[in-house]
Enzyme design. Structure first.
Site, PDB file in Angstrom:
ATOM      1  N   PRO A  74       0.911  -1.174   0.213  1.00 24.43           N
ATOM      2  CA  PRO A  74       0.000  -0.068   0.103  1.00 24.43           C
ATOM      3  C   PRO A  74       0.818   1.162  -0.015  1.00 24.43           C
ATOM      4  O   PRO A  74       1.848   1.440   0.713  1.00 24.43           O
ATOM      5  CB  PRO A  74      -0.889  -0.017   1.282  1.00 24.43           C
ATOM      6  CG  PRO A  74      -1.055  -1.614   1.507  1.00 24.43           C
ATOM      7  CD  PRO A  74       0.486  -2.190   1.167  1.00 24.43           C
ATOM      8  N   ASN A  75       0.440   2.130  -0.864  1.00 28.02           N
ATOM      9  CA  ASN A  75       1.046   3.771  -0.853  1.00 28.02           C
ATOM     10  C   ASN A  75       2.026   3.699  -1.628  1.00 28.02           C
ATOM     11  O   ASN A  75       2.745   4.748  -1.731  1.00 28.02           O
ATOM     12  CB  ASN A  75       0.948   4.339   0.356  1.00 28.02           C
ATOM     13  CG  ASN A  75      -0.407   4.348   1.106  1.00 28.02           C
ATOM     14  OD1 ASN A  75      -1.340   4.651   0.531  1.00 28.02           O
ATOM     15  ND2 ASN A  75      -0.427   3.849   2.440  1.00 28.02           N
ATOM     16  N   TYR A 135      11.818   8.333   2.260  1.00 30.97           N
ATOM     17  CA  TYR A 135      11.741   7.430   1.039  1.00 30.97           C
ATOM     18  C   TYR A 135      12.605   7.837  -0.120  1.00 30.97           C
ATOM     19  O   TYR A 135      12.643   6.995  -1.075  1.00 30.97           O
ATOM     20  CB  TYR A 135      10.368   7.093   0.737  1.00 30.97           C
ATOM     21  CG  TYR A 135       9.293   6.723   1.736  1.00 30.97           C
ATOM     22  CD1 TYR A 135       9.847   5.504   2.620  1.00 30.97           C
ATOM     23  CD2 TYR A 135       8.162   7.394   2.163  1.00 30.97           C
ATOM     24  CE1 TYR A 135       9.002   5.154   3.792  1.00 30.97           C
ATOM     25  CE2 TYR A 135       7.402   7.159   3.274  1.00 30.97           C
ATOM     26  CZ  TYR A 135       7.751   6.022   3.744  1.00 30.97           C
ATOM     27  OH  TYR A 135       7.144   5.555   5.064  1.00 30.97           O
ATOM     28  N   HIS A 137      12.821  -2.647   2.843  1.00 35.03           N
ATOM     29  CA  HIS A 137      12.118  -1.347   3.301  1.00 35.03           C
ATOM     30  C   HIS A 137      13.026  -0.169   2.648  1.00 35.03           C
ATOM     31  O   HIS A 137      14.505  -0.159   2.926  1.00 35.03           O
ATOM     32  CB  HIS A 137      11.833  -1.296   4.838  1.00 35.03           C
ATOM     33  CG  HIS A 137      10.937  -2.273   5.150  1.00 35.03           C
ATOM     34  ND1 HIS A 137       9.550  -1.925   4.909  1.00 35.03           N
ATOM     35  CD2 HIS A 137      11.091  -3.252   5.737  1.00 35.03           C
ATOM     36  CE1 HIS A 137       9.192  -3.074   5.404  1.00 35.03           C
ATOM     37  NE2 HIS A 137       9.846  -3.977   5.982  1.00 35.03           N
ATOM     38  N   LEU A 138      12.709   0.934   2.278  1.00 36.15           N
ATOM     39  CA  LEU A 138      13.217   2.001   1.658  1.00 36.15           C
ATOM     40  C   LEU A 138      13.943   2.742   2.981  1.00 36.15           C
ATOM     41  O   LEU A 138      15.118   3.014   3.100  1.00 36.15           O
ATOM     42  CB  LEU A 138      12.420   2.955   1.037  1.00 36.15           C
ATOM     43  CG  LEU A 138      11.972   2.584  -0.483  1.00 36.15           C
ATOM     44  CD1 LEU A 138      10.630   3.315  -0.798  1.00 36.15           C
ATOM     45  CD2 LEU A 138      12.818   3.111  -1.381  1.00 36.15           C
ATOM     46  N   ARG A 145       6.227  12.743  -2.123  1.00 37.52           N
ATOM     47  CA  ARG A 145       6.066  13.048  -0.699  1.00 37.52           C
ATOM     48  C   ARG A 145       6.859  12.389   0.201  1.00 37.52           C
ATOM     49  O   ARG A 145       7.435  11.141  -0.389  1.00 37.52           O
ATOM     50  CB  ARG A 145       4.604  12.761  -0.552  1.00 37.52           C
ATOM     51  CG  ARG A 145       3.522  13.982  -0.838  1.00 37.52           C
ATOM     52  CD  ARG A 145       2.271  13.470  -0.293  1.00 37.52           C
ATOM     53  NE  ARG A 145       2.355  13.327   0.958  1.00 37.52           N
ATOM     54  CZ  ARG A 145       1.103  12.480   1.582  1.00 37.52           C
ATOM     55  NH1 ARG A 145       0.123  12.018   0.909  1.00 37.52           N
ATOM     56  NH2 ARG A 145       1.228  12.514   3.024  1.00 37.52           N
ATOM     57  N   ARG A 163      12.263   4.798  13.401  1.00 34.51           N
ATOM     58  CA  ARG A 163      11.194   5.608  13.299  1.00 34.51           C
ATOM     59  C   ARG A 163      10.073   5.288  14.301  1.00 34.51           C
ATOM     60  O   ARG A 163      10.614   4.899  15.348  1.00 34.51           O
ATOM     61  CB  ARG A 163      10.414   5.237  11.747  1.00 34.51           C
ATOM     62  CG  ARG A 163      11.430   5.729  10.614  1.00 34.51           C
ATOM     63  CD  ARG A 163      11.011   5.350   9.337  1.00 34.51           C
ATOM     64  NE  ARG A 163       9.680   6.454   8.992  1.00 34.51           N
ATOM     65  CZ  ARG A 163       8.815   6.231   8.086  1.00 34.51           C
ATOM     66  NH1 ARG A 163       8.930   5.059   7.344  1.00 34.51           N
ATOM     67  NH2 ARG A 163       7.930   6.799   7.894  1.00 34.51           N
ATOM     68  N   GLU A 179      12.961  -9.420   2.446  1.00 36.57           N
ATOM     69  CA  GLU A 179      11.873  -8.279   2.962  1.00 36.57           C
ATOM     70  C   GLU A 179      12.871  -6.997   2.705  1.00 36.57           C
ATOM     71  O   GLU A 179      13.756  -7.151   2.756  1.00 36.57           O
ATOM     72  CB  GLU A 179      11.697  -8.474   4.277  1.00 36.57           C
ATOM     73  CG  GLU A 179      10.754  -7.329   4.679  1.00 36.57           C
ATOM     74  CD  GLU A 179      10.507  -7.418   6.232  1.00 36.57           C
ATOM     75  OE1 GLU A 179      10.844  -8.524   6.897  1.00 36.57           O
ATOM     76  OE2 GLU A 179       9.971  -6.484   6.753  1.00 36.57           O
ATOM     77  N   ASN A 237       8.465  -5.619  -0.494  1.00 38.93           N
ATOM     78  CA  ASN A 237       8.157  -4.134   0.379  1.00 38.93           C
ATOM     79  C   ASN A 237       6.723  -4.229   0.805  1.00 38.93           C
ATOM     80  O   ASN A 237       5.986  -3.676  -0.259  1.00 38.93           O
ATOM     81  CB  ASN A 237       8.672  -3.130  -0.386  1.00 38.93           C
ATOM     82  CG  ASN A 237       8.468  -1.806   0.699  1.00 38.93           C
ATOM     83  OD1 ASN A 237       7.980  -1.891   1.858  1.00 38.93           O
ATOM     84  ND2 ASN A 237       9.433  -0.779   0.201  1.00 38.93           N
ATOM     85  N   ALA A 255       3.048  -0.558   4.975  1.00 42.11           N
ATOM     86  CA  ALA A 255       2.681  -0.853   6.225  1.00 42.11           C
ATOM     87  C   ALA A 255       2.133  -1.923   6.814  1.00 42.11           C
ATOM     88  O   ALA A 255       1.992  -2.340   7.811  1.00 42.11           O
ATOM     89  CB  ALA A 255       1.512   0.242   6.608  1.00 42.11           C
TER      90      ALA A 255
HETATM   91  O1  CA2 Z   1      10.258   1.837   4.247  1.00 41.72           O
HETATM   92  C1  CA2 Z   1       9.739   1.355   3.753  1.00 41.72           C
HETATM   93  O2  CA2 Z   1       9.842   0.800   2.592  1.00 41.72           O
HETATM   94  C2  CA2 Z   1       8.113   1.111   4.313  1.00 41.72           C
HETATM   95  O3  CA2 Z   1       7.665  -0.155   3.925  1.00 41.72           O
HETATM   96  C3  CA2 Z   1       7.317   2.307   3.558  1.00 41.72           C
HETATM   97  C4  CA2 Z   1       5.793   2.094   3.993  1.00 41.72           C
HETATM   98  C5  CA2 Z   1       5.854   2.319   5.564  1.00 41.72           C
HETATM   99  O4  CA2 Z   1       4.450   2.114   6.128  1.00 41.72           O
HETATM  100  C6  CA2 Z   1       6.646   1.288   6.219  1.00 41.72           C
HETATM  101  O5  CA2 Z   1       6.782   1.356   7.816  1.00 41.72           O
HETATM  102  C7  CA2 Z   1       8.068   1.341   5.524  1.00 41.72           C
HETATM  103  C8  CA2 Z   1       5.047   3.529   3.558  1.00 41.72           C
HETATM  104  C9  CA2 Z   1       5.085   3.196   1.788  1.00 41.72           C
HETATM  105  C10 CA2 Z   1       4.900   4.400   1.323  1.00 41.72           C
HETATM  106  O6  CA2 Z   1       4.156   5.559   1.919  1.00 41.72           O
HETATM  107  C11 CA2 Z   1       4.029   6.842   0.967  1.00 41.72           C
HETATM  108  C12 CA2 Z   1       3.069   7.658   1.546  1.00 41.72           C
HETATM  109  C13 CA2 Z   1       2.815   8.935   0.952  1.00 41.72           C
HETATM  110  C14 CA2 Z   1       3.814   9.283   0.000  1.00 41.72           C
HETATM  111  C15 CA2 Z   1       4.899   8.626  -0.397  1.00 41.72           C
HETATM  112  C16 CA2 Z   1       4.959   7.236   0.164  1.00 41.72           C
END
Ligand code: CA2
Length: 146
Positions: free
Chosen positions: A10-11, A23, A100-101, A18, A107, A98, A74, A77
């Site tokens: 997701p996302n 990221y 993660h960026l 953003r 965090r 696994e 990846n 969340a």
């Molecule tokens: O660090 C990572 O790759 C994460 O998997 C990214 C997830 C986060 O929930 C994990 O804790 C760590 C979030 C994905 C991207 O979210 C965005 C939200 C808004 C704008 C850009 C990216």
């Protein structure tokens, strides 16, 4: 030639414009291109799927069984609470990485636990875009070692 499946949760489709402090500024499309180039260097093909839906990711993991040599995931969340994805990965007998960026351990506390970490072969966290190269390199080396 083997197939490596890259899964994005997701996302991650929003990457690029953003939250660059966590990221970076690379778009998902660019990350997939980097992962694909890395797989090709090892003679492998890379498939990619991004979904904002847990069940779609579970279905993709099931469909990879017997077809893909490795999954690089990846899960966004979902990494922190999806036991359904963890169970699906546990039932996949190829290489599992696994990714993660950001470094979730640096965090918020709710990001410190990944329910996926216990069922994968290795983890790449905190290296931003470079993590996509590292994760695919590691998957390719593990495929070669099997
Ligand atoms: O660090 C990572 O790759 C994460 O998997 C990214 C997830 C986060 O929930 C994990 O804790 C760590 C979030 C994905 C991207 O979210 C965005 C939200 C808004 C704008 C850009 C990216």
């Amino acid at each position: 030639m083997a197939t490596i499946l890259l899964l994005s949760g997701p996302n991650l489709n929003l990457l690029g414009d953003r939250d660059p402090q966590h990221y970076g500024t690379t778009t998902l499309e660019e990350l997939v291109a980097l992962a694909r180039e890395t797989a090709a260097k090892h003679g492998h093909e890379l498939e990619h799927l991004q979904s904002n839906h847990e069940g779609v990711l579970v279905d993709a993991i099931h469909a990879a069984r017997g077809r893909c040599a490795a999954i690089v995931i990846n899960a966004g969340a979902l990494s922190h609470y999806s036991h359904a994805i963890a169970d699906a990965l546990a039932a996949f007998d190829g290489v599992k990485v696994e990714l993660h960026l950001s470094n979730p351990y640096a965090r918020e506390e709710w990001r410190h636990r990944s329910v996926l970490s216990g069922v994968v072969d290795g983890i790449a966290v905190g290296f931003r875009a470079t993590g996509y190269r590292i994760a695919v390199e590691a998957a390719a080396e593990m495929i070669a070692g099997r």
